[in-house]
Design an enzyme around this catalytic site. Structure first.
Site: not given
Length: 294
Positions: A102, A145, A148, A168
């Site tokens: 992200a 992300g 994911e 993360e």
């Protein structure tokens, strides 16, 4: 165009945070109506041009996933969902990165209340509601992300240079778009816990052994192989493909007994379709079927 708008509204139908949802929906309608995207490239590939290919395109940031990029992706998925000539979709990135995570700069100054008000990241998972099969073609890094988003797809093909991870923990947070949930369901508690608590990456071969990806191919053949898979899927009845995808996904959402019951009902339902009759008739008559999506 009405079908495109209907598809877009369906994509966003399950999201909460009504104000933010409507804003994102309006953005997607604008993108879909113009066909212009800021952070992705969209094209059709395959001999029959029946495979939609979405390429993440933020090279300077290794395809970091910002809100604008995810709005682009959702809008493109809505357009491809409404395009009856498209039977499958490939989502890919660059040689260096599928998506390296992200966009940290974008979320750095968020706080708890703003995350709640906007239901931050809620629209990411809208791609998992797409009825057409999505194949993630992962080259380079799929981290945070990026990992994911790959797991939101239905099938993952990886290049021999791909690396997956949920790092993360190293920046003081945890996965927020399915990393602790989808990963655990695929690779098991112990490995998912190790990856999430250490931030360690795994390579493509380990991802294959764990069942995270279904095939590893040379990097220069990755998109080509993913498109071939999309063409194979698109050769079947779109109606039956969507029912089959729904049934497989039910295995992750229900008990075995409930899943078997749903599978049987969907199997029975195929007998109400013209494509089921055509498929079986063509088999008996020893000819290729001509599906009509009915």
């Amino acid at each position: 165009m009405a079908n495109v708008f209907t598809a877009a509204r369906s994509v966003f139908g399950r999201a909460s945070g009504l104000v933010a949802q409507q804003q994102r929906f309006n953005v997607c309608l604008r993108l879909m109506s113009t066909g212009k995207y800021e952070h992705i490239l969209v094209e059709k590939k395959g001999e029959k041009q029946n495979v939609g290919v979405i390429t993440l395109n933020r090279p300077k940031s290794l395809n970091a996933l910002c809100n604008a990029l995810m709005n682009d992706v959702n809008a493109a998925l809505g357009a491809l969902e409404a395009d009856e000539s498209v039977g499958a979709i490939v989502l890919t990135g660059s040689e260096k990165a599928f998506a390296a995570g992200a966009d940290i700069k974008e979320m750095q100054n968020n706080d708890f209340s703003s995350n709640i008000r906007s239901n931050f990241l809620c629209h990411w998972s809208n791609m998992s509601n797409t009825r057409k099969p999505i194949i993630a073609a992962v080259n380079g890094y799929a981290l945070g992300g990026g990992c994911e988003v790959a797991m939101m797809c239905d099938i993952i093909y990886a290049s021999d240079k791909a690396k997956f991870g949920q790092p993360e923990i190293a920046i003081g947070t945890i996965p927020g778009a399915g990393g602790t949930q989808r990963l655990t369901r695929v690779v098991g508690k112990s490995k998912a816990m190790e990856m999430c608590l250490t931030g360690n990456m795994i390579d493509a071969q380990e991802a294959l052994k764990l069942g995270l990806v279904s095939k590893v191919v040379p990097a220069d053949k990755l998109v080509e192989e993913a498109v071939k898979l999309g063409e194979k899927i698109a050769s079947h009845s779109p109606l039956i493909v969507s029912l089959c995808k729904e049934s497989v996904n039910a295995a992750y959402e229900t008990t075995l007994e409930q899943g078997l019951r749903q599978e049987k009902r969907l199997f029975h339902a195929t007998f109400a379709t013209a494509d089921r009759k055509e498929g079986m008739t063509a088999f008996v008559e020893k000819r290729p079927p001509k599906f009509t999506n009915n």
